[in-house]
Design an enzyme around this catalytic site. Sequence first.
Site, PDB file in Angstrom:
ATOM      1  N   MET A   1      -7.417   9.072   9.629  1.00 12.05           N
ATOM      2  CA  MET A   1      -7.914   9.671   8.375  1.00 12.05           C
ATOM      3  C   MET A   1      -8.732  10.932   8.630  1.00 12.05           C
ATOM      4  O   MET A   1      -9.715  11.186   7.944  1.00 12.05           O
ATOM      5  CB  MET A   1      -8.773   8.651   7.607  1.00 12.05           C
ATOM      6  CG  MET A   1      -7.997   7.426   7.207  1.00 12.05           C
ATOM      7  SD  MET A   1      -9.025   6.121   6.507  1.00 12.05           S
ATOM      8  CE  MET A   1      -9.683   5.363   7.974  1.00 12.05           C
TER       9      MET A   1
ATOM     10  N   ASP B   1       0.818  -1.216   0.000  1.00 15.50           N
ATOM     11  CA  ASP B   1       0.000   0.000   0.000  1.00 15.50           C
ATOM     12  C   ASP B   1       0.846   1.258   0.000  1.00 15.50           C
ATOM     13  O   ASP B   1       2.039   1.222   0.254  1.00 15.50           O
ATOM     14  CB  ASP B   1      -0.839   0.035   1.275  1.00 15.50           C
ATOM     15  CG  ASP B   1      -2.057  -0.852   1.152  1.00 15.50           C
ATOM     16  OD1 ASP B   1      -2.339  -1.293   0.034  1.00 15.50           O
ATOM     17  OD2 ASP B   1      -2.704  -1.074   2.179  1.00 15.50           O
TER      18      ASP B   1
ATOM     19  N   LYS C   1      -4.079   2.956  -2.957  1.00 18.07           N
ATOM     20  CA  LYS C   1      -5.209   3.758  -3.397  1.00 18.07           C
ATOM     21  C   LYS C   1      -4.807   5.219  -3.300  1.00 18.07           C
ATOM     22  O   LYS C   1      -4.304   5.671  -2.291  1.00 18.07           O
ATOM     23  CB  LYS C   1      -6.412   3.500  -2.509  1.00 18.07           C
ATOM     24  CG  LYS C   1      -6.884   2.084  -2.638  1.00 18.07           C
ATOM     25  CD  LYS C   1      -8.147   1.854  -1.856  1.00 18.07           C
ATOM     26  CE  LYS C   1      -8.461   0.381  -1.802  1.00 18.07           C
ATOM     27  NZ  LYS C   1      -7.373  -0.407  -1.191  1.00 18.07           N
TER      28      LYS C   1
END
Length: 483
Positions: A391, A255, A277
């Site tokens: 986040m 990732d 991502k």
Amino acid sequence: MDYLPVFLKLRAARAVIVGGGRIAARKADLLLAAGARVTVAAPRLHEDLQSRVAAGELVHLAQAFVPAHLDGAALAIAATGIRAVNTAVSQAARERGVPVNVVDDASLSTFIFPAIIDRSPVVVAVGSAGQAPVLARWVREQIEAILPSSLGALARFMGERRATVQRAIGAAARRALWERIVRGRTAAHVLAGEESRAQRAFEAELLISQLTTSAATGASALGEVYLIGAGPGDPDLLTLRALQLLQQADVVLYDRLVPAAVLERARREARRIFVGKARGPSPEHTPQEDIHEMMIRFARQGLKVARLKGGDPFVFGRGGEEMEALARHGIPCRVVPGITAALGAAAAAGIPLTQRGLSQSVTFVTGHVAEDERLDWRALAGAGQTVVFYMGVGRLEPIVARLRAAGARDTLGAALIERATLPEQRVLRATLAQIAALGSRAGISPPALLIVGDVAGVAPAADAAAMRPPAPAETAADLMQPI
Ligand code: SAH
């Protein structure tokens, strides 16, 4: 067969059409599409042909037909509608050994035009030996309907990669590779116009061919997947098991959060594939289902796949979904826990997440819920606890506003920890009331955590040893020795 179907290379060859009408114009278009240098011999020209002459695309001989027109021709077509002239063209062509087609007259022709489905570079030709042109056209329609319109794009995609494949793997494995590409996801992505997904699927297939054909990998019949937590960033915070499995992996799917220093700890020969991502649409974005599909594919080929995720795979890491996808396909999977960002950041910043008298519980919350009415904000704002927001960087204002509205004290401790445990780590401490403004002034950007609670106000150790970034000392090889 009455006729042998062949594909004729006409690029830069001289092709002569006798006749200047509408049918001649259609034939001229066809020959031009094949790259021929077209000459039309006819006293008068249809307007379509006139415009082509004006555009310099073909040469016009404004004369009645003479056999010398066919000198040096690679192909001749008679489309005059006048039998005597057509016969003369046919005869002159045969004498010169030039293949000739007389429109609507198979007996005067040495070749006939098939009905065509053009998905260049894929071209399908259908013929009925001149016996049933309407039937041939019907067959063409049937085929048209089943062939995807982007078939040509697929053929080009494959053509552009032929040399790469040739260099990468031996002849024996190539055919199997192309078969998998045509029948699998790669082709599906190309046909759907999804270039970057197609490229990734192609690279995965190529890798499978390379790894499974090289005896050195020691790939067993049944592969497996290790869902490995890579920790918050500092490679020293990998677990021993993570290191051991990284040393066995044939392929590492990693990732965005996994830093190079961690990747270095994988087996030297292991192939590293970025499947991160991106925020917002980007060619680097890897849809979750593509990650599942890649893991399954590699494992089915007998490869050991390390799926390396930042922090812990089961904390805001979609590890659960990946585990389920693997289980559905019967792929063995081992989960290796990692130090989740909250634990890494707390240690690095010297914030005890629980502390007698200050905090009796810790909650990990995703900052995505900043605007979510259903979340129990009153519970999060209650006293005697610590809340860690993952986040949440882009949503500091709404998070803080919700907490304060739900009763959290303005003077409550708060900390922002950016790139915790990495050399660039930054820690900001403030009160809840000030932390959002401070964070945006300092330009805090992901990955970063917000920790809220009285523990955030605890004075860090005097020499702040825990906060110091890791020394980039040893090489990967040194570190691997004791294991
Ligand atoms: N599975 C991961 C979390 C993935 S969600 C884990 O267990 O840690 C991504 C979020 O994790 C980031 O937006 C950030 O809030 C947090 N994060 C991950 N690594 C971090 C780091 N080194 N420093 C601060 N926050 C980090």
